[in-house]
Design a protein around this motif. Structure first.
Motif, PDB file in Angstrom:
ATOM      1  N   LYS A  12      41.983  54.326  50.169  1.00 58.00           N
ATOM      2  CA  LYS A  12      43.089  54.248  50.952  1.00 58.00           C
ATOM      3  C   LYS A  12      41.982  55.087  51.943  1.00 58.00           C
ATOM      4  CE  LYS A  12      47.238  56.000  48.604  1.00 58.00           C
ATOM      5  NZ  LYS A  12      48.152  57.379  48.083  1.00 58.00           N
ATOM      6  N   PHE A  13      41.840  54.671  53.255  1.00 59.78           N
ATOM      7  CA  PHE A  13      41.811  55.119  54.385  1.00 59.78           C
ATOM      8  C   PHE A  13      42.859  56.148  54.774  1.00 59.78           C
ATOM      9  CE2 PHE A  13      38.554  52.261  54.359  1.00 59.78           C
ATOM     10  CZ  PHE A  13      37.203  52.921  53.712  1.00 59.78           C
ATOM     11  N   ASP A  14      43.034  57.295  55.354  1.00 59.43           N
ATOM     12  CA  ASP A  14      44.064  58.235  56.357  1.00 59.43           C
ATOM     13  C   ASP A  14      45.802  57.455  56.087  1.00 59.43           C
ATOM     14  OD1 ASP A  14      42.296  58.441  57.666  1.00 59.43           O
ATOM     15  OD2 ASP A  14      42.729  56.642  59.092  1.00 59.43           O
ATOM     16  N   ASN A  15      46.038  57.460  54.545  1.00 54.55           N
ATOM     17  CA  ASN A  15      46.979  57.541  53.797  1.00 54.55           C
ATOM     18  C   ASN A  15      47.760  55.983  53.559  1.00 54.55           C
ATOM     19  OD1 ASN A  15      47.909  59.799  52.450  1.00 54.55           O
ATOM     20  ND2 ASN A  15      48.853  60.686  54.211  1.00 54.55           N
ATOM     21  N   GLY A  36      40.806  36.140  51.886  1.00 55.07           N
ATOM     22  CA  GLY A  36      41.760  36.577  52.158  1.00 55.07           C
ATOM     23  C   GLY A  36      42.387  36.820  52.826  1.00 55.07           C
ATOM     24  N   PRO A  37      43.007  36.923  53.943  1.00 48.08           N
ATOM     25  CA  PRO A  37      43.673  37.304  55.422  1.00 48.08           C
ATOM     26  C   PRO A  37      42.944  38.559  56.008  1.00 48.08           C
ATOM     27  CG  PRO A  37      45.555  37.600  54.552  1.00 48.08           C
ATOM     28  CD  PRO A  37      44.860  37.477  53.227  1.00 48.08           C
ATOM     29  N   ASN A  38      42.146  38.238  57.319  1.00 48.78           N
ATOM     30  CA  ASN A  38      41.790  39.592  58.327  1.00 48.78           C
ATOM     31  C   ASN A  38      42.554  40.666  57.901  1.00 48.78           C
ATOM     32  OD1 ASN A  38      41.583  36.717  60.960  1.00 48.78           O
ATOM     33  ND2 ASN A  38      40.102  38.062  59.786  1.00 48.78           N
ATOM     34  N   GLY A  39      41.394  41.670  57.780  1.00 49.01           N
ATOM     35  CA  GLY A  39      42.296  42.721  57.225  1.00 49.01           C
ATOM     36  C   GLY A  39      42.453  43.090  55.900  1.00 49.01           C
ATOM     37  N   ALA A  40      42.649  42.177  55.045  1.00 46.65           N
ATOM     38  CA  ALA A  40      42.909  42.737  53.762  1.00 46.65           C
ATOM     39  C   ALA A  40      42.044  43.153  52.917  1.00 46.65           C
ATOM     40  CB  ALA A  40      42.778  40.839  52.933  1.00 46.65           C
ATOM     41  N   GLY A  41      40.550  44.077  53.115  1.00 48.05           N
ATOM     42  CA  GLY A  41      40.536  45.143  52.523  1.00 48.05           C
ATOM     43  C   GLY A  41      38.967  44.042  51.561  1.00 48.05           C
ATOM     44  N   LYS A  42      38.814  43.381  52.276  1.00 42.89           N
ATOM     45  CA  LYS A  42      37.514  42.300  51.749  1.00 42.89           C
ATOM     46  C   LYS A  42      35.752  42.909  51.676  1.00 42.89           C
ATOM     47  CE  LYS A  42      38.100  38.721  53.917  1.00 42.89           C
ATOM     48  NZ  LYS A  42      39.240  39.056  54.694  1.00 42.89           N
ATOM     49  N   SER A  43      35.766  43.999  53.377  1.00 40.64           N
ATOM     50  CA  SER A  43      34.667  44.600  53.374  1.00 40.64           C
ATOM     51  C   SER A  43      34.405  45.775  52.540  1.00 40.64           C
ATOM     52  CB  SER A  43      34.320  44.208  54.644  1.00 40.64           C
ATOM     53  OG  SER A  43      34.664  43.602  55.550  1.00 40.64           O
ATOM     54  N   ASP A 155      28.439  39.070  52.462  1.00 40.23           N
ATOM     55  CA  ASP A 155      30.043  39.757  53.343  1.00 40.23           C
ATOM     56  C   ASP A 155      29.322  38.502  54.929  1.00 40.23           C
ATOM     57  OD1 ASP A 155      31.996  40.262  55.379  1.00 40.23           O
ATOM     58  OD2 ASP A 155      31.392  42.287  55.044  1.00 40.23           O
ATOM     59  N   GLU A 156      30.785  37.704  54.723  1.00 35.74           N
ATOM     60  CA  GLU A 156      30.034  36.953  55.998  1.00 35.74           C
ATOM     61  C   GLU A 156      29.028  35.983  56.115  1.00 35.74           C
ATOM     62  OE1 GLU A 156      33.439  35.951  58.480  1.00 35.74           O
ATOM     63  OE2 GLU A 156      34.435  37.892  58.590  1.00 35.74           O
ATOM     64  N   PRO A 157      28.193  35.533  55.698  1.00 32.36           N
ATOM     65  CA  PRO A 157      26.868  35.292  55.884  1.00 32.36           C
ATOM     66  C   PRO A 157      26.843  34.489  56.972  1.00 32.36           C
ATOM     67  CG  PRO A 157      26.901  34.382  53.820  1.00 32.36           C
ATOM     68  CD  PRO A 157      28.615  35.739  54.272  1.00 32.36           C
ATOM     69  N   SER A 188      33.784  34.247  52.108  1.00 32.73           N
ATOM     70  CA  SER A 188      34.063  33.875  53.244  1.00 32.73           C
ATOM     71  C   SER A 188      35.110  33.611  53.787  1.00 32.73           C
ATOM     72  CB  SER A 188      33.207  31.992  52.603  1.00 32.73           C
ATOM     73  OG  SER A 188      33.357  31.563  53.805  1.00 32.73           O
ATOM     74  N   HIS A 189      35.618  33.450  55.150  1.00 42.93           N
ATOM     75  CA  HIS A 189      36.404  32.942  55.997  1.00 42.93           C
ATOM     76  C   HIS A 189      36.795  31.254  55.894  1.00 42.93           C
ATOM     77  CE1 HIS A 189      38.597  36.063  56.777  1.00 42.93           C
ATOM     78  NE2 HIS A 189      37.324  36.943  57.654  1.00 42.93           N
ATOM     79  N   ASP A 190      35.548  30.495  55.606  1.00 39.30           N
ATOM     80  CA  ASP A 190      35.945  28.964  55.436  1.00 39.30           C
ATOM     81  C   ASP A 190      36.495  28.459  53.735  1.00 39.30           C
ATOM     82  OD1 ASP A 190      34.786  26.410  55.620  1.00 39.30           O
ATOM     83  OD2 ASP A 190      32.917  26.721  56.219  1.00 39.30           O
TER      84      ASP A 190
HETATM   85  N1  LIG Z   1      36.677  53.451  57.486  1.00 40.75           N
HETATM   86  C1  LIG Z   1      36.786  53.354  57.886  1.00 40.75           C
HETATM   87  N2  LIG Z   1      37.942  54.224  58.203  1.00 40.75           N
HETATM   88  C2  LIG Z   1      39.934  53.708  58.134  1.00 40.75           C
HETATM   89  N3  LIG Z   1      40.175  52.686  57.966  1.00 40.75           N
HETATM   90  C3  LIG Z   1      39.097  51.673  58.163  1.00 40.75           C
HETATM   91  C4  LIG Z   1      38.232  51.582  57.714  1.00 40.75           C
HETATM   92  N4  LIG Z   1      37.091  50.936  56.947  1.00 40.75           N
HETATM   93  C5  LIG Z   1      38.268  49.390  57.162  1.00 40.75           C
HETATM   94  N5  LIG Z   1      38.971  50.161  57.567  1.00 40.75           N
HETATM   95  C6  LIG Z   1      40.750  49.102  57.370  1.00 40.75           C
HETATM   96  O1  LIG Z   1      41.009  48.667  56.765  1.00 40.75           O
HETATM   97  C7  LIG Z   1      41.235  47.610  56.525  1.00 40.75           C
HETATM   98  C8  LIG Z   1      40.763  46.453  55.519  1.00 40.75           C
HETATM   99  O2  LIG Z   1      39.573  45.882  56.824  1.00 40.75           O
HETATM  100  P1  LIG Z   1      38.010  45.296  55.910  1.00 40.75           P
HETATM  101  O3  LIG Z   1      36.963  45.322  57.213  1.00 40.75           O
HETATM  102  O4  LIG Z   1      38.029  45.490  54.723  1.00 40.75           O
HETATM  103  O5  LIG Z   1      38.888  44.225  56.162  1.00 40.75           O
HETATM  104  P2  LIG Z   1      38.461  42.751  55.916  1.00 40.75           P
HETATM  105  O6  LIG Z   1      39.412  42.009  54.707  1.00 40.75           O
HETATM  106  O7  LIG Z   1      37.117  42.665  55.218  1.00 40.75           O
HETATM  107  O8  LIG Z   1      39.069  41.507  56.998  1.00 40.75           O
HETATM  108  P3  LIG Z   1      38.330  40.816  58.133  1.00 40.75           P
HETATM  109  O9  LIG Z   1      38.381  39.280  57.020  1.00 40.75           O
HETATM  110  O10 LIG Z   1      39.049  41.049  59.149  1.00 40.75           O
HETATM  111  O11 LIG Z   1      36.766  41.362  57.779  1.00 40.75           O
HETATM  112  C9  LIG Z   1      41.942  47.381  58.493  1.00 40.75           C
HETATM  113  O12 LIG Z   1      42.816  47.374  58.827  1.00 40.75           O
HETATM  114  C10 LIG Z   1      40.422  47.900  58.106  1.00 40.75           C
HETATM  115  O13 LIG Z   1      40.664  49.091  60.208  1.00 40.75           O
END
Ligand SMILES: Nc1ncnc2c1ncn2[C@@H]1O[C@H](COP(=O)(O)OP(=O)(O)OP(=O)(O)O)[C@@H](O)[C@H]1O
Length: 231
Positions: A12-15, A36-43, A155-157, A188-190
């Motif tokens: 969880k980040f900021d709730n 997974g889609p952008n912002g899904a939490g992969k990184s 991570d997406e090399p 990967s997004h590809d």
């Molecule tokens: N340190 C952090 N503090 C607050 N929010 C964060 C932090 N790191 C990531 N987030 C948020 O967590 C969510 C997931 O981010 P993450 O980079 O894990 O997604 P992703 O699946 O890798 O996205 P992408 O495919 O676009 O790279 C995003 O909304 C991002 O803004």
């Protein structure tokens, strides 16, 4: 042999719930695509596994044979100049073991092997920051392999590279996986390419959407929907 076990991992980040109850495992020699889609939490997932993020619930553990992981972070191309040659960057992979590494015979073999396999000989004495985007990524993958020939977390090399450079990097990763049984966990997004490379898939959108064999993943609605949105 299982080398990584992840059980009910939540972040969880900021709730805001970024990851919820993610459970999967990785075996020796497995090539796992994280999609997974952008912002899904992969990184966030991989940063947690390499201990860059320490705010999580749940557990994950590596087999004792995994002393360290080879990690290539997502590239943002804003790196400021640093006076290192490609060779120095590759060798710095040893610093994941010790701050001032003692170069053992096996370290030396690993360094020479990866330089040869990824055909990096001609780049070794060039300044890292003068290399092309694709060459830099290949050097970073070599550095990660020097850190660990057992497990690479990538991570997406290939992001932002032209098709030829992407293809070359995919071949490099395949070679390390085939020849040395190096396990690969790669975001990967590809989708079209990664399903040809990886033997298994972890699909997340904050929660676990799929974990299993690639051949089963491509039959799912989750896969079709991801393809339609062309992530
Ligand atoms: N340190 C952090 N503090 C607050 N929010 C964060 C932090 N790191 C990531 N987030 C948020 O967590 C969510 C997931 O981010 P993450 O980079 O894990 O997604 P992703 O699946 O890798 O996205 P992408 O495919 O676009 O790279 C995003 O909304 C991002 O803004």
């Amino acid at each position: 042999m299982t080398i990584l076990n992840v059980n009910n991992l939540s972040v969880k980040f900021d709730n805001s719930q970024i990851l919820k109850d993610i459970t999967f495992h990785l075996s020796r020699g497995q090539y796992l695509a994280v999609v997974g889609p952008n912002g899904a939490g992969k990184s966030t997932l991989v940063k947690t596994l390499v201990r860059e993020n320490r705010h999580f619930e749940g557990v994950f553990s590596f087999d004792k044979s995994i002393k360290t992981t080879g990690y290539v972070a997502q590239q943002n191309n804003d790196g400021s100049y640093f006076p290192a040659t490609a060779k120095e960057v590759i060798i710095s992979g040893l610093c994941r073991h010790h701050l001032l590494p003692f170069v053992s015979k096996s370290d030396r073999t690993r360094i020479n092997t990866v330089i040869e396999e990824l055909e990096l000989e001609d780049l070794l004495d060039k300044g890292y920051f003068n290399l092309s985007g694709g060459q830099k990524r290949a050097v970073l993958i070599a550095r990660a392999f020097v850190a660990s020939d057992k497990l690479l977390i990538l991570d997406e090399p290939t992001a932002g590279l032209d098709v030829t450079s992407q293809s070359r990097l995919y071949s490099c990763i395949r070679k390390l996986n085939d020849k040395f049984k190096t396990s690969i966990l790669m975001i990967s997004h590809d989708l079209e390419r990664i399903i040809k490379e990886a033997d298994s898939v972890l699909c997340i959108e904050h929660e676990l959407k799929f974990f299993g064999k690639t051949e089963d993943f491509i039959k799912t609605e989750t896969f079709k929907s991801l393809m339609e949105h062309h992530v």
